[in-house]
Write a protein that holds these residues in place. Structure first.
Motif, short mmCIF file in Angstrom:
data_model
loop_
_atom_site.label_atom_id
_atom_site.label_comp_id
_atom_site.label_asym_id
_atom_site.label_seq_id
_atom_site.Cartn_x
_atom_site.Cartn_y
_atom_site.Cartn_z
N ASP A 71 -9.15 -4.46 11.24
CA ASP A 71 -10.36 -5.07 10.71
C ASP A 71 -10.05 -5.70 9.35
O ASP A 71 -9.48 -5.04 8.48
CB ASP A 71 -11.44 -4.01 10.56
CG ASP A 71 -12.78 -4.58 10.15
OD1 ASP A 71 -12.94 -5.81 10.21
OD2 ASP A 71 -13.66 -3.79 9.78
N PRO A 72 -10.40 -6.96 9.13
CA PRO A 72 -10.10 -7.59 7.83
C PRO A 72 -10.89 -6.99 6.67
O PRO A 72 -10.52 -7.17 5.52
CB PRO A 72 -10.45 -9.06 8.03
CG PRO A 72 -11.19 -9.14 9.30
CD PRO A 72 -10.94 -7.90 10.09
N LYS A 73 -11.95 -6.26 6.94
CA LYS A 73 -12.76 -5.65 5.88
C LYS A 73 -12.08 -4.42 5.28
O LYS A 73 -12.57 -3.88 4.29
CB LYS A 73 -14.13 -5.25 6.43
CG LYS A 73 -14.97 -6.42 6.85
CD LYS A 73 -16.30 -5.97 7.41
CE LYS A 73 -17.11 -7.13 7.92
NZ LYS A 73 -18.37 -6.70 8.53
N VAL A 74 -10.97 -3.97 5.86
CA VAL A 74 -10.29 -2.78 5.35
C VAL A 74 -9.75 -3.00 3.93
O VAL A 74 -9.70 -2.08 3.13
CB VAL A 74 -9.18 -2.32 6.32
CG1 VAL A 74 -7.97 -3.23 6.25
CG2 VAL A 74 -8.76 -0.90 6.01
N TYR A 75 -9.42 -4.24 3.60
CA TYR A 75 -8.89 -4.53 2.26
C TYR A 75 -9.96 -4.28 1.19
O TYR A 75 -9.67 -3.70 0.16
CB TYR A 75 -8.39 -5.97 2.18
CG TYR A 75 -7.18 -6.23 3.04
CD1 TYR A 75 -5.93 -5.75 2.67
CD2 TYR A 75 -7.29 -6.95 4.23
CE1 TYR A 75 -4.83 -5.98 3.46
CE2 TYR A 75 -6.19 -7.17 5.03
CZ TYR A 75 -4.96 -6.69 4.64
OH TYR A 75 -3.86 -6.90 5.44
N THR A 76 -11.18 -4.72 1.46
CA THR A 76 -12.25 -4.50 0.48
C THR A 76 -12.60 -3.02 0.39
O THR A 76 -12.89 -2.52 -0.70
CB THR A 76 -13.50 -5.31 0.83
OG1 THR A 76 -13.94 -4.98 2.14
CG2 THR A 76 -13.23 -6.80 0.73
N LYS A 77 -12.54 -2.33 1.52
CA LYS A 77 -12.83 -0.89 1.51
C LYS A 77 -11.79 -0.14 0.69
O LYS A 77 -12.14 0.68 -0.17
CB LYS A 77 -12.83 -0.37 2.96
CG LYS A 77 -13.06 1.12 3.07
CD LYS A 77 -13.06 1.55 4.52
CE LYS A 77 -13.32 3.03 4.66
NZ LYS A 77 -13.39 3.45 6.07
N LEU A 78 -10.52 -0.42 0.91
CA LEU A 78 -9.45 0.26 0.18
C LEU A 78 -9.49 -0.09 -1.30
O LEU A 78 -9.29 0.77 -2.17
CB LEU A 78 -8.09 -0.08 0.77
CG LEU A 78 -7.82 0.45 2.18
CD1 LEU A 78 -6.45 0.00 2.65
CD2 LEU A 78 -7.94 1.95 2.22
N GLU A 79 -9.74 -1.36 -1.61
CA GLU A 79 -9.82 -1.79 -3.01
C GLU A 79 -10.96 -1.07 -3.73
O GLU A 79 -10.80 -0.59 -4.85
CB GLU A 79 -10.02 -3.30 -3.07
CG GLU A 79 -10.02 -3.88 -4.46
CD GLU A 79 -8.64 -3.99 -5.07
OE1 GLU A 79 -8.54 -3.82 -6.30
OE2 GLU A 79 -7.67 -4.25 -4.34
N PHE A 80 -12.10 -0.97 -3.07
CA PHE A 80 -13.26 -0.31 -3.67
C PHE A 80 -13.00 1.17 -3.90
O PHE A 80 -13.24 1.70 -4.99
CB PHE A 80 -14.49 -0.50 -2.78
CG PHE A 80 -15.72 0.17 -3.30
CD1 PHE A 80 -16.47 -0.43 -4.30
CD2 PHE A 80 -16.12 1.40 -2.81
CE1 PHE A 80 -17.60 0.20 -4.80
CE2 PHE A 80 -17.25 2.03 -3.30
CZ PHE A 80 -18.00 1.43 -4.29
N LEU A 81 -12.50 1.87 -2.87
CA LEU A 81 -12.30 3.31 -2.99
C LEU A 81 -11.16 3.67 -3.94
O LEU A 81 -11.20 4.71 -4.60
CB LEU A 81 -12.05 3.91 -1.60
CG LEU A 81 -13.24 3.90 -0.65
CD1 LEU A 81 -12.83 4.40 0.72
CD2 LEU A 81 -14.39 4.72 -1.21
N ALA A 82 -10.14 2.83 -4.02
CA ALA A 82 -8.99 3.13 -4.87
C ALA A 82 -9.26 2.87 -6.35
O ALA A 82 -8.51 3.34 -7.20
CB ALA A 82 -7.78 2.34 -4.41
#
Length: 132
Positions: A67-78
């Motif tokens: 899923d291309p949205k995984v980058y925003t999820k990881l960036e936000f959580l990290a």
């Protein structure tokens, strides 16, 4: 069946928390601990604490990595910080062994600050038998 696989993955993630000295504050599929609340709009699988340091744990499946949205999820959580002391929160990513290199490549596309806060943890999946 899928639920028990996910539960075993969370158990493996919790064991990595313990190996790094973190006390589990909340986790999914726990009997005695509460389910962690969402961080932003994202679901997390575990939250831990070591002295005054906090950690967030999530499990990533192959569908989520595509899923291309995984980058925003990881960036936000990290890039999370604690509320009052403004300390960085470590993000533990639990991934199956076969996806370990793909996750490392995915993380390399994130910001430097996010990369420093992420620890990738290899967990057992259903395709690899484990000996007790």
């Amino acid at each position: 069946m899928k639920e028990s696989i996910r539960q075993r993955s969370v158990d493996d993630l919790i064991s990595h928390f313990w190996k790094n000295g973190y006390l589990t504050l909340s986790r999914k599929f726990g009997t005695y601990l509460p389910t962690p609340s969402n961080v932003g709009k994202y679901e997390v699988d575990a939250i831990g604490k070591f002295k005054k340091k906090y950690a967030i744990g999530i499990i990533l499946s192959e569908e989520e990595l595509n899923d291309p949205k995984v980058y925003t999820k990881l960036e936000f959580l990290a890039t999370r910080h604690t509320k009052y002391s403004n300390k960085k929160v470590t993000l533990f990513l639990g991934v199956p062994k076969m996806l370990f290199n793909k996750v490392k490549l995915c993380i390399s596309n994130l910001s430097i600050e996010a990369q420093k806060n992420i620890k990738v943890v290899s967990i057992n999946d259903d395709s690899t038998p484990t000996l007790l």
